[in-house]
Design a protein around this motif. Structure first.
Motif, PDB file in Angstrom:
ATOM      1  N   UNK A  54      -1.168  17.142  -5.286  1.00 18.51           N
ATOM      2  CA  UNK A  54      -0.171  17.858  -4.369  1.00 18.51           C
ATOM      3  C   UNK A  54       0.060  16.498  -3.436  1.00 18.51           C
ATOM      4  N   UNK A  55      -0.886  15.783  -2.805  1.00 19.59           N
ATOM      5  CA  UNK A  55      -0.512  14.658  -2.019  1.00 19.59           C
ATOM      6  C   UNK A  55       0.289  13.625  -2.619  1.00 19.59           C
ATOM      7  N   UNK A  56      -0.061  13.259  -3.814  1.00 19.83           N
ATOM      8  CA  UNK A  56       0.775  12.598  -4.650  1.00 19.83           C
ATOM      9  C   UNK A  56       2.138  12.649  -4.875  1.00 19.83           C
ATOM     10  N   UNK A  57       2.331  14.056  -5.068  1.00 22.23           N
ATOM     11  CA  UNK A  57       3.830  14.544  -5.082  1.00 22.23           C
ATOM     12  C   UNK A  57       4.572  14.438  -3.895  1.00 22.23           C
ATOM     13  N   UNK A  58       3.910  14.588  -2.721  1.00 23.60           N
ATOM     14  CA  UNK A  58       4.526  14.571  -1.292  1.00 23.60           C
ATOM     15  C   UNK A  58       4.776  13.025  -0.919  1.00 23.60           C
ATOM     16  N   UNK A  59       3.734  12.324  -1.357  1.00 26.17           N
ATOM     17  CA  UNK A  59       3.975  10.761  -1.298  1.00 26.17           C
ATOM     18  C   UNK A  59       5.186  10.297  -2.012  1.00 26.17           C
ATOM     19  N   UNK A  60       5.082  10.897  -3.413  1.00 28.54           N
ATOM     20  CA  UNK A  60       6.491  10.250  -4.112  1.00 28.54           C
ATOM     21  C   UNK A  60       7.863  10.700  -3.423  1.00 28.54           C
ATOM     22  N   UNK A  61       7.798  12.070  -2.977  1.00 29.02           N
ATOM     23  CA  UNK A  61       8.990  12.595  -2.422  1.00 29.02           C
ATOM     24  C   UNK A  61       9.292  11.680  -0.965  1.00 29.02           C
ATOM     25  N   UNK A  62       8.481  11.304  -0.289  1.00 26.83           N
ATOM     26  CA  UNK A  62       8.624  10.650   1.010  1.00 26.83           C
ATOM     27  C   UNK A  62       9.255   9.147   0.624  1.00 26.83           C
ATOM     28  N   UNK A  63       8.573   8.804  -0.440  1.00 25.56           N
ATOM     29  CA  UNK A  63       9.203   7.107  -0.950  1.00 25.56           C
ATOM     30  C   UNK A  63      10.359   7.124  -1.548  1.00 25.56           C
ATOM     31  N   UNK A  64      10.761   8.098  -2.317  1.00 29.85           N
ATOM     32  CA  UNK A  64      11.960   8.294  -2.868  1.00 29.85           C
ATOM     33  C   UNK A  64      13.124   8.290  -1.724  1.00 29.85           C
ATOM     34  N   UNK A 124      13.843  -8.608  -2.063  1.00 29.29           N
ATOM     35  CA  UNK A 124      14.524  -9.077  -1.267  1.00 29.29           C
ATOM     36  C   UNK A 124      15.359  -8.164  -0.234  1.00 29.29           C
ATOM     37  N   UNK A 125      15.023  -7.013  -0.552  1.00 31.21           N
ATOM     38  CA  UNK A 125      15.569  -5.715   0.168  1.00 31.21           C
ATOM     39  C   UNK A 125      15.270  -5.937   1.952  1.00 31.21           C
ATOM     40  N   UNK A 126      16.348  -5.622   2.541  1.00 31.29           N
ATOM     41  CA  UNK A 126      16.073  -5.781   4.126  1.00 31.29           C
ATOM     42  C   UNK A 126      15.324  -4.624   4.508  1.00 31.29           C
ATOM     43  N   UNK A 127      14.444  -4.994   5.518  1.00 38.29           N
ATOM     44  CA  UNK A 127      13.571  -3.647   5.778  1.00 38.29           C
ATOM     45  C   UNK A 127      13.574  -3.244   7.251  1.00 38.29           C
ATOM     46  N   UNK A 128      14.065  -1.846   7.573  1.00 44.36           N
ATOM     47  CA  UNK A 128      14.500  -1.697   9.120  1.00 44.36           C
ATOM     48  C   UNK A 128      13.177  -0.926   9.471  1.00 44.36           C
ATOM     49  N   UNK A 129      12.510  -0.250   8.443  1.00 48.29           N
ATOM     50  CA  UNK A 129      11.448   0.728   8.904  1.00 48.29           C
ATOM     51  C   UNK A 129      10.331   0.330   7.770  1.00 48.29           C
ATOM     52  N   UNK A 130       8.953   0.341   8.014  1.00 50.31           N
ATOM     53  CA  UNK A 130       8.143   0.235   7.275  1.00 50.31           C
ATOM     54  C   UNK A 130       7.046   1.062   7.105  1.00 50.31           C
ATOM     55  N   UNK A 131       7.279   2.463   6.720  1.00 45.36           N
ATOM     56  CA  UNK A 131       6.199   3.491   6.911  1.00 45.36           C
ATOM     57  C   UNK A 131       5.096   3.507   5.914  1.00 45.36           C
ATOM     58  N   UNK A 132       4.986   2.587   5.047  1.00 46.93           N
ATOM     59  CA  UNK A 132       4.007   2.622   3.907  1.00 46.93           C
ATOM     60  C   UNK A 132       3.664   1.124   3.448  1.00 46.93           C
TER      61      UNK A 132
END
Length: 279
Positions: A54-64, A124-132
């Motif tokens: 369940x945690x893995x599924x939530x992690x995937x949704x957040x990363x998407x 090379x993707x510019x990053x404004x936020x880095x939550x992971x």
């Protein structure tokens, strides 16, 4: 849950579903089709009692959601929830074929070059936020926990790996991380292997991004080299792996870091759900 078509907004025209497969993790994946048989969505389901899934599924949704905001080509999240004792994640179907498909011999080099270009663009993707944070030192903490739980030894036994126990190899891994450090951190897929890249003409998109985050680019490169060399993908091989690294750019590649991330990844090989400590 027997029927997942009702989970989607009627605008998607979902009328039937088919099983894609049951992964080693225990997640079920269903392809949802419209009346003409065109895929419109994928739904991943896990048993609510398996908390780590369940945690893995939530992690995937957040990363998407995160990668989507960055402009990385990933599936759109259509919905998440819990139904009949299962957590689910629905994503929009993307065009293309997995890079792991059996490509004609004359197309394989182009696929490899496309993979290298997609990796360069992702990194090379510019990053404004880095939550992971997926730096080597952070992932090492997880590797220690998995080794202590016995999961690593079980996964190695299932894969037929011979040699010292995980706790012994862990010392070598800790030494390598200490010596090399985290390195340059970029937007990383986290599981950059052939089945997780969709190829549509000259475009590529990424799926199964539950381990995405900021990481050493060598983590993705090591994953793809291993995938290209794997007996599971006989249409490719060592020459394709070398071509991939050449196309990515050898100037930015450190062989020692590739070896480090190969070793680190071995602590995360899958273990069938029935063999995990929760069961």
């Amino acid at each position: 849950m027997e029927d997942v078509t009702g989970l989607l907004d009627p605008v998607w025209g979902a009328v039937r579903q088919e099983v894609v497969g049951l992964g080693l993790s225990g997640a079920r994946v269903l392809r949802v089709l419209d009346a003409e048989g065109h895929p419109v969505a994928f739904v991943k389901l896990v048993d609510e009692r398996a908390r780590h899934l369940v945690d893995d599924l939530a992690a995937e949704a957040a990363r998407l959601a995160w990668l989507g905001r960055l402009g990385v080509p990933v599936p759109e999240v259509l919905g998440t929830g819990v139904d009949e004792g299962e957590s689910w994640l629905a994503t929009r179907a993307l065009p293309g074929r997995p890079a792991s498909d059996s490509w004609p011999a004359g197309e394989r080099n182009a696929v490899v070059d496309l993979l290298a270009g997609a990796a360069r663009e992702l990194h090379a993707t510019p990053v404004d936020e880095a939550p992971f944070d997926r730096s080597a030192s952070t992932v090492l903490v997880e590797a220690r926990a998995r080794a202590a739980s016995g999961l690593v030894d079980r996964s190695w036994a299932i894969a037929g790996k011979r040699g010292p126990a995980a706790r012994t190899v862990l010392g070598k891994l800790e030494g390598a991380v200490a010596a090399l450090g985290d390195g340059r951190l970029v937007v990383s897929h986290g599981d950059f292997c052939l089945p997780n890249v969709l190829v549509a003409g000259s475009d590529a998109a990424f799926v199964d991004v539950g381990r995405a985050g900021l990481a050493d680019p060598h983590s993705d490169l090591a994953d793809m080299v291993r995938s290209l060399r794997s007996p599971m993908n006989p249409q490719f091989g060592p020459a394709s792996a070398d071509r991939f690294l050449d196309a990515y750019g050898r100037d930015g590649i450190d062989p020692e870091r590739l070896r480090l991330h190969d070793l680190l990844e071995s602590f995360f090989w899958p273990v069938p759900e029935a063999l995990t400590p929760e069961n």
